[in-house]
Design a protein around this motif. Structure first.
Motif, mmCIF file in Angstrom:
data_model
loop_
_atom_site.group_PDB
_atom_site.id
_atom_site.type_symbol
_atom_site.label_atom_id
_atom_site.label_comp_id
_atom_site.label_asym_id
_atom_site.label_seq_id
_atom_site.Cartn_x
_atom_site.Cartn_y
_atom_site.Cartn_z
ATOM 1 N N SER A 147 -22.549 6.368 40.520
ATOM 2 C CA SER A 147 -21.649 7.472 40.882
ATOM 3 C C SER A 147 -21.410 7.545 42.388
ATOM 4 O O SER A 147 -20.356 8.004 42.831
ATOM 5 N N LYS A 148 -22.382 7.065 43.189
ATOM 6 C CA LYS A 148 -22.272 7.163 44.650
ATOM 7 C C LYS A 148 -21.797 5.878 45.324
ATOM 8 O O LYS A 148 -21.420 5.898 46.497
ATOM 9 N N ALA A 149 -21.800 4.780 44.611
ATOM 10 C CA ALA A 149 -21.466 3.495 45.220
ATOM 11 C C ALA A 149 -20.012 3.454 45.680
ATOM 12 O O ALA A 149 -19.103 3.763 44.917
ATOM 13 N N LYS A 150 -19.805 3.072 46.946
ATOM 14 C CA LYS A 150 -18.465 2.976 47.506
ATOM 15 C C LYS A 150 -18.217 1.627 48.189
ATOM 16 O O LYS A 150 -17.081 1.292 48.495
ATOM 17 N N GLN A 151 -19.301 0.881 48.436
ATOM 18 C CA GLN A 151 -19.165 -0.413 49.096
ATOM 19 C C GLN A 151 -20.075 -1.433 48.408
ATOM 20 O O GLN A 151 -21.079 -1.075 47.803
ATOM 21 N N SER A 204 -14.786 -2.496 49.345
ATOM 22 C CA SER A 204 -14.938 -1.179 48.726
ATOM 23 C C SER A 204 -14.997 -1.330 47.215
ATOM 24 O O SER A 204 -14.462 -2.297 46.652
ATOM 25 N N ILE A 205 -15.656 -0.362 46.549
ATOM 26 C CA ILE A 205 -15.805 -0.418 45.100
ATOM 27 C C ILE A 205 -15.878 0.992 44.551
ATOM 28 O O ILE A 205 -16.370 1.916 45.231
ATOM 29 N N SER A 206 -15.384 1.174 43.349
ATOM 30 C CA SER A 206 -15.523 2.462 42.663
ATOM 31 C C SER A 206 -15.632 2.201 41.164
ATOM 32 O O SER A 206 -15.043 1.251 40.636
ATOM 33 N N PHE A 207 -16.426 3.044 40.491
ATOM 34 C CA PHE A 207 -16.618 2.942 39.048
ATOM 35 C C PHE A 207 -15.899 4.103 38.372
ATOM 36 O O PHE A 207 -15.924 5.245 38.857
ATOM 37 N N ASN A 208 -15.254 3.806 37.242
ATOM 38 C CA ASN A 208 -14.447 4.820 36.557
ATOM 39 C C ASN A 208 -14.713 4.793 35.051
ATOM 40 O O ASN A 208 -15.038 3.760 34.481
ATOM 41 N N GLN A 209 -14.577 5.987 34.441
ATOM 42 C CA GLN A 209 -14.638 6.139 32.989
ATOM 43 C C GLN A 209 -15.899 5.484 32.390
ATOM 44 O O GLN A 209 -15.831 4.784 31.381
ATOM 45 N N LEU A 210 -17.026 5.747 33.047
ATOM 46 C CA LEU A 210 -18.277 5.193 32.538
ATOM 47 C C LEU A 210 -18.765 5.994 31.331
ATOM 48 O O LEU A 210 -18.726 7.228 31.331
ATOM 49 N N ALA A 211 -19.212 5.307 30.316
ATOM 50 C CA ALA A 211 -19.757 5.955 29.111
ATOM 51 C C ALA A 211 -21.011 5.197 28.704
ATOM 52 O O ALA A 211 -21.138 3.993 28.939
ATOM 53 N N SER A 212 -21.959 5.904 28.102
ATOM 54 C CA SER A 212 -23.205 5.262 27.712
ATOM 55 C C SER A 212 -23.648 5.757 26.336
ATOM 56 O O SER A 212 -23.173 6.777 25.833
ATOM 57 N N THR A 213 -24.548 5.009 25.745
ATOM 58 C CA THR A 213 -25.167 5.433 24.494
ATOM 59 C C THR A 213 -26.082 6.634 24.779
ATOM 60 O O THR A 213 -26.314 6.983 25.932
ATOM 61 N N LYS A 214 -26.602 7.286 23.733
ATOM 62 C CA LYS A 214 -27.305 8.561 23.925
ATOM 63 C C LYS A 214 -28.764 8.525 23.452
ATOM 64 O O LYS A 214 -29.301 9.534 23.030
ATOM 65 N N LYS A 215 -29.411 7.410 23.578
ATOM 66 C CA LYS A 215 -30.814 7.344 23.183
ATOM 67 C C LYS A 215 -31.691 8.078 24.198
ATOM 68 O O LYS A 215 -31.333 8.184 25.364
ATOM 69 N N MET A 216 -32.853 8.533 23.756
ATOM 70 C CA MET A 216 -33.841 9.158 24.625
ATOM 71 C C MET A 216 -35.061 8.241 24.724
ATOM 72 O O MET A 216 -35.596 7.791 23.706
ATOM 73 N N CYS A 217 -35.455 7.938 25.944
ATOM 74 C CA CYS A 217 -36.615 7.079 26.188
ATOM 75 C C CYS A 217 -37.531 7.812 27.153
ATOM 76 O O CYS A 217 -37.194 7.967 28.331
#
Length: 272
Positions: free
Chosen positions: A241-245, A213-226
């Motif tokens: 956000s949906k990954a659980k395994q 099992s796996i979960s991602f937490n407190q993800l943050a990213s830069t704010k560029k527009m491409c």
């Protein structure tokens, strides 16, 4: 057919006329006339079949590779085949390899089934093997060698580790990843930190695993527009956000949802 030189250098024969000498020694003390007659009869029944082994690819074999040609009785089901004759050849030249396999014709019966096989090995590893059954006594043509083609054995690469590996995104939501300037990727470190590239922006955060099992937490990213990569970036963010395994096979990583549906696939990349 071009004439090919047989490879007999340092040949190890597991059956053949040499066994007759052992038989004669074992009969010491018995009736000499009877044993001599039996040896002569057996010698008369010894014969050989010419086998020519080749493979299609042009790979160079490792030093000390060997060719094993085996004639087996495969009449009995669900039991180990009985070896009638076997020769082991030290390979010292390019294919095809021509081998004279010596066997006792007295052991051959029209009522039984036989298989002629070939393998190329190096130490304890099988490099090539034949994968089809071939009965040389039903495929006879005078003066023509019995041709066996061996195929390369696929070796399963060991699973790489989840952490400290650069995982290049290959598919996102079953769609192949397209790369404009830089491929989406993800990296996990042993301190449960994660970072990567979504397609336009870099991201970082934390993750946790327990078995598969796996979960991602407190993800943050830069704010560029491409303008060209935002669709792929959205897909990558959706996967995280949906990954659980998670599952690794060889050098491939899959992230899956709660129902074990594959959300994304990644390949391990190595840098010089």
């Amino acid at each position: 057919m071009a004439k090919h030189q047989a490879v007999f250098l340092r040949k190890k024969t597991f059956t053949g006329l040499s066994l007759l000498a052992l038989s004669a020694f074992a009969l010491t003390g018995c009736d000499k006339q009877t044993s001599t007659t039996e040896i002569k009869d057996q010698a008369k029944s010894m014969t050989s079949l010419t086998t020519q082994v080749s493979y299609k690819d042009r790979s160079m074999l490792r030093p000390d590779s060997q060719l094993i040609v085996t004639l087996s009785d495969v009449s009995k089901m669900d039991v180990k085949a009985d070896i009638i004759a076997q020769e082991v050849i030290d390979i010292t030249q390019a294919p095809p390899f021509t081998v004279e396999l010596i066997y006792d014709a007295g052991k051959i019966s029209d009522q039984r089934s036989y298989n002629l096989t070939a393998r190329i090995i190096n130490k304890d590893q099988v490099l090539y093997t034949s994968d089809t059954q071939y009965n040389p006594f039903k495929n006879t043509q005078s003066g023509v060698p019995h041709e066996i083609e061996v195929i390369k054995v696929k070796t399963q690469k060991p699973n790489v580790t989840l952490t400290n590996t650069y995982w290049k995104a290959v598919t996102l939501n079953a769609k192949a990843v397209s790369v404009n300037t830089k491929e989406p990727f993800i990296q996990f470190d042993k301190d449960n930190r994660v970072n990567g590239f979504l397609g336009c922006n870099n991201f970082s955060g934390s993750y946790s695993t327990q078995k598969q099992s796996i979960s991602f937490n407190q993800l943050a990213s830069t704010k560029k527009m491409c303008s060209e990569s935002m669709g792929q970036e959205t897909a990558m963010s959706d996967v995280l956000s949906k990954a659980k395994q998670w599952e690794i096979t060889g050098e491939s990583l899959q992230l899956k949802d709660t129902n074990a549906n594959t959300l994304a696939t990644f390949n391990a990349v190595y840098f010089n």
